[in-house]
Design an enzyme around this catalytic site. Structure first.
Site, PDB file in Angstrom:
ATOM      1  N   HIS A   1      -7.460  15.349 -22.947  1.00  0.00           N
ATOM      2  CA  HIS A   1      -6.344  16.010 -23.625  1.00  0.00           C
ATOM      3  C   HIS A   1      -6.783  17.151 -24.526  1.00  0.00           C
ATOM      4  CE1 HIS A   1      -3.916  12.812 -21.928  1.00  0.00           C
ATOM      5  NE2 HIS A   1      -3.052  13.792 -21.897  1.00  0.00           N
TER       6      HIS A   1
ATOM      7  N   CYS B   1       3.350  19.412 -13.065  1.00  0.00           N
ATOM      8  CA  CYS B   1       3.076  19.835 -14.442  1.00  0.00           C
ATOM      9  C   CYS B   1       1.652  19.487 -14.880  1.00  0.00           C
ATOM     10  CB  CYS B   1       4.085  19.222 -15.403  1.00  0.00           C
ATOM     11  SG  CYS B   1       4.032  17.435 -15.429  1.00  0.00           S
TER      12      CYS B   1
HETATM   13  C1  PEP Z   1      -0.720  14.547 -16.035  1.00  0.00           C
HETATM   14  O1  PEP Z   1      -1.149  13.396 -16.068  1.00  0.00           O
HETATM   15  O2  PEP Z   1      -0.996  15.346 -15.125  1.00  0.00           O
HETATM   16  C2  PEP Z   1       0.172  15.050 -17.083  1.00  0.00           C
HETATM   17  C3  PEP Z   1       0.793  16.203 -16.976  1.00  0.00           C
HETATM   18  O3  PEP Z   1       0.292  14.294 -18.211  1.00  0.00           O
HETATM   19  P1  PEP Z   1      -0.829  14.155 -19.349  1.00  0.00           P
HETATM   20  O4  PEP Z   1      -1.923  15.131 -19.036  1.00  0.00           O
HETATM   21  O5  PEP Z   1      -0.166  14.432 -20.637  1.00  0.00           O
HETATM   22  O6  PEP Z   1      -1.257  12.740 -19.206  1.00  0.00           O
END
Ligand code: PEP
Ligand code: MG
Length: 759
Positions: free
Chosen positions: A366, A679
């Protein structure tokens, strides 16, 4: 058995705390002579420039003059044979082996019994450890012991070696040419700046060296911290007198007395006067004292090393507390750390932060995603990053290739200054696409939206011409607080983002904490957090948190109407139905509280758990849209932890298996005409854009910084071209082949500069 484990642990511990590589190797050689009743021990290390040459770095029991003077190529001599074969050799007549080469005047001809093992880390032979003796042959147990030890030590040796090449001399200059470290690409871009090491964890081992001009002020800080800790300890002992056994209280008093001890204080003060800052001098004093205890045979005394380190940490925390009040961030700050967190990013003023380099984590951690959102390059998961030595040094960060150049020479600087100029030209060209529609060269329109959650300012993304927010990560406002935000607080946050986008849709994702997104005020302890209590699993178990959030979202949508709600970590229809029940309850409550009828916004499911891929049609029957989280989908499909640098090379959302899953989602959702968007980070990767359009997914959500690059790619190809590229990609067996194929196609159109440094 347990004694073997004890012996191993003692060596590994001692090596971990050795001040440099030479001490570490000498220490291993000393211990092995005792533990394996050997007459001699030699340790060869492979040169780090891939020339396959081994150099004798440490020996015991032989003529000490030979150290540093004996070299062997891989394959040459018994040592070279061990390295070339990456296998151990146990010989009763080592000196008669056909490959044996005697080191003249070493004395080894008296020790014919020979046992040697390779030191291997990440498939690479780092060196060879050998023991020799006269008399009895080494047993299988000895061989097992030495092999186990070499395997355990490999990472420490690799680490110590990299730190060792990076010694501070004199008043803080560094004796090295450009030191190149390689991790994985975290966020694209390049930067040249000054390293700043944060010490949030107050861990002695990670305290960097820092050369200061005002040693007097360091001495004052140090004495002040010592006095503070002494007072704390005495008060603690007093307060605990009734509730703790006497010996525990005595320990506090003993700690306080140790801080009166001449050598702990005097050694530190002497080092401070040489110019290093107090925290680093304290680190060295504590380590030196702890090591003395550690090497004692008596287990009780050896255990005291931990007390010294504990005391060391207490003082360090005080020291850093004072220091953190006066951090002066360089104009071009490159944040460097063992593990950089989202909170660390928030600590640096945004106009100073220009890149991050982290020893742990990967491209889909993240913190890397946040760096991407901030438009700064990130290099993640750098094995052996010499964090301690980097503070204040100039660093060049290449977020495309995942490389950092520490203390770069003129050549590297000139090269990257050139790349930065070229990048500025590319950016200028991209700016001409602002406000232009994202259509392929055969006129297929593509919807581009932005991922948000960190930044309050949405002007840059609106200026790039996005058609709304495809993913708003609501956990970020939760993470930067020290308690759950109230309904009103959330209402204002959501209202602001809905307002900023006017008529354009804004997809707010419900709370997705757990995994690597912790809340300090809601600690979760699990063996496998990514397979545990995450996302919708938590909010379903805590309907009070869920309902407050959905109420805030629905309230924010009153009078606006551009809200869409997305549910994370959905693994099947049942979770969706349960979520929908709670959401309908929230809607009824809002209607009652505000005395008006409101409509339910479109509700979507994230497709990021493999079970959801296989149940896509079932899921689509209860939602209005789906959005694919390729970060988690990749992690779960390939069984590769998105945060683990050891397997970061295996993490690729362009893996043919992921591409097949994406195709299956698109086809499955197509039966019910359910809109599909992506996304995850793949949507903002120029190569990912080509792949996704080839699948037929034409709604993509990404960081602001990727929008214009994606538009450039979209405009440069026809849909037909991308479809046929996908047909080839999906039949490949490895993600590197897929990446190469798409990169070549991008290069053919002169767009290589979108995925690497320079044009
Ligand atoms: C993903 O897992 O691709 C996503 C968009 O969510 P996050 O990165 O916040 O887990
Ligand atoms: Mg996810």
């Amino acid at each position: 058995m347990s004694s073997m484990l004890n012996r191993l642990q003692r060596i590994v511990q001692a090596v971990r705390h050795a001040p440099d590589i030479q001490h570490a190797l000498d220490l291993i050689a000393d211990r092995l002579i005792i533990d394996l009743t050997a007459d001699a021990c030699t340790i060869f290390l492979a040169s780090t420039d891939d020339t396959e040459e081994l150099v004798l770095k440490s020996s015991r029991g032989l003529n000490p003059d030979i150290n540093g003077k004996v070299t062997r190529r891989f394959g040459q001599g018994v040592v070279g044979l061990i390295a070339a074969r990456a296998e151990s050799i146990n010989l009763t007549e080592g000196t008669k082996h056909k490959c044996f080469i005697l080191v003249p005047n070493s004395g080894e001809d008296s020790f014919p019994i020979y046992l040697g093992v390779p030191i291997i880390s990440h498939r690479k032979v780092l060196g060879v450890i050998a023991v020799q003796r006269a008399g009895e042959a080494f047993q299988e147990d000895d061989e097992a012991f030495l092999n186990t030890l070499a395997a355990q030590l490999a990472t420490s040796i690799e680490h110590a070696e990299s730190q060792g090449r990076f010694k501070l001399v004199g008043s803080g200059t560094v004796e090295s040419a450009t030191h190149v470290v390689k991790g994985v690409a975290g966020a694209p871009g390049m930067a040249i700046g000054e390293a700043m090491v944060l010490n949030r964890g107050a861990n002695l081992a990670s305290v960097p060296n820092k050369w200061v001009t005002d040693s007097d002020s360091e001495i004052r800080n140090f004495k002040h911290a010592i006095r503070n800790v002494q007072e704390d300890l005495t008060t603690l002992a007093e307060r605990m007198r009734d509730s703790l056994p006497e010996e525990e209280c005595a320990l506090f008093i003993a700690y306080a007395q140790m801080l009166n001890s001449g050598s702990l204080i005097d050694d530190t003060l002497r080092d401070i006067e040489k110019g290093n800052w107090a925290a680093a001098c304290w680190r060295d004093t504590i380590e030196a004292h702890a090591r003395i205890f550690e090497q004692m045979e008596d287990p009780y005394l050896a255990e005291r090393a931990n007390d010294i380190r504990d005391l060391g940490h207490r003082v360090l925390r005080k020291l850093l507390l004072e220091q953190s009040l006066m951090i002066d961030f360089p104009k071009q700050t490159i944040l460097v750390g063992e593990e950089i967190s989202a909170i660390d990013l928030a600590d640096v003023p945004s106009d100073c932060l220009c890149a991050i380099v982290s020893a742990h984590g990967s491209g889909s951690s993240h913190v890397a995603i946040l760096a991407h959102a901030l438009g700064i390059p990130a290099v993640m998961g750098v094995p052996n990053l010499p964090v301690k030595q980097m503070d204040g040094l100039k660093v060049v960060v290449d977020g495309y290739s995942g490389t950092a150049y520490i203390d770069p020479n003129q050549e590297v600087l000139a090269e990257y200054c050139g790349y930065l100029e070229e990048e500025a030209e590319i950016e200028l060209d991209l700016l001409s696409l602002q406000g232009k529609p994202a259509v392929t060269s055969d006129n297929h329109a593509v919807v581009l939206r932005v991922n948000s959650g960190l930044m309050a300012d949405h002007t840059p993304s609106l200026r790039s011409g996005v058609e709304g927010v495809g993913l708003y990560r609501t956990e970020i406002p939760f993470q930067i607080r020290d308690r759950f935000p109230s309904e009103d607080e959330q209402y204002y946050i959501y209202k602001n983002v809905l307002d900023a986008f006017g008529e354009l849709p804004v997809v707010l994702r419900t709370l997705d904490v757990g995994g690597d997104k912790p809340l300090s005020y809601f600690p979760i302890k699990e063996a496998n957090p990514f397979l545990g209590w995450r996302g919708v699993r938590i909010t379903l178990d805590h309907p009070e948190i869920f309902i407050t959030q959905v109420r805030a979202m629905l309230r924010a949508n009153i009078g606006r109407g551009n809200l869409q709600i997305l549910l994370p970590m959905i693994s099947g229809r049942k979770e969706l139905e349960e979520s929908l029940t709670i959401m309908r309850r929230a809607k009824d409550e809002i209607e009652e509280d505000f005395d008006q009828v409101i409509s339910m916004p479109p509700i979507g499911a994230m497709i990021e758990v493999p079970s959801a891929v296989y149940q896509i049609e079932d899921i689509c029957s209860v939602v209005d849209f789906v959005s694919v989280g390729t970060n988690d989908l990749t992690q779960y499909l390939l069984a590769v932890d998105r945060n683990n640098e050891n397997v970061a090379d295996l993490f690729s959302s362009l893996h043919p298996a992921v591409l097949k899953a994406l195709k299956q989602i698109a086809v499955g959702a197509g039966y019910s005409n359910t809109p599909v968007s992506v996304c995850g980070e793949l949507a903002g990767d120029p190569l990912g854009v080509m792949a996704l359009l080839g699948i037929g997914i034409d709604s993509l959500s990404m960081s602001t910084g990727s929008i214009l690059k994606a538009k450039k790619v979209i405009k440069s190809f026809t849909m037909t071209e991308m479809k046929s590229m996908f047909d080839v990609a999906v039949k490949m067996s490895d993600s590197s082949d897929v990446r190469r194929m798409y990169s070549e196609r991008l290069d053919e159109r002169g767009l290589g500069g979108l995925i690497r440094a320079g044009k």
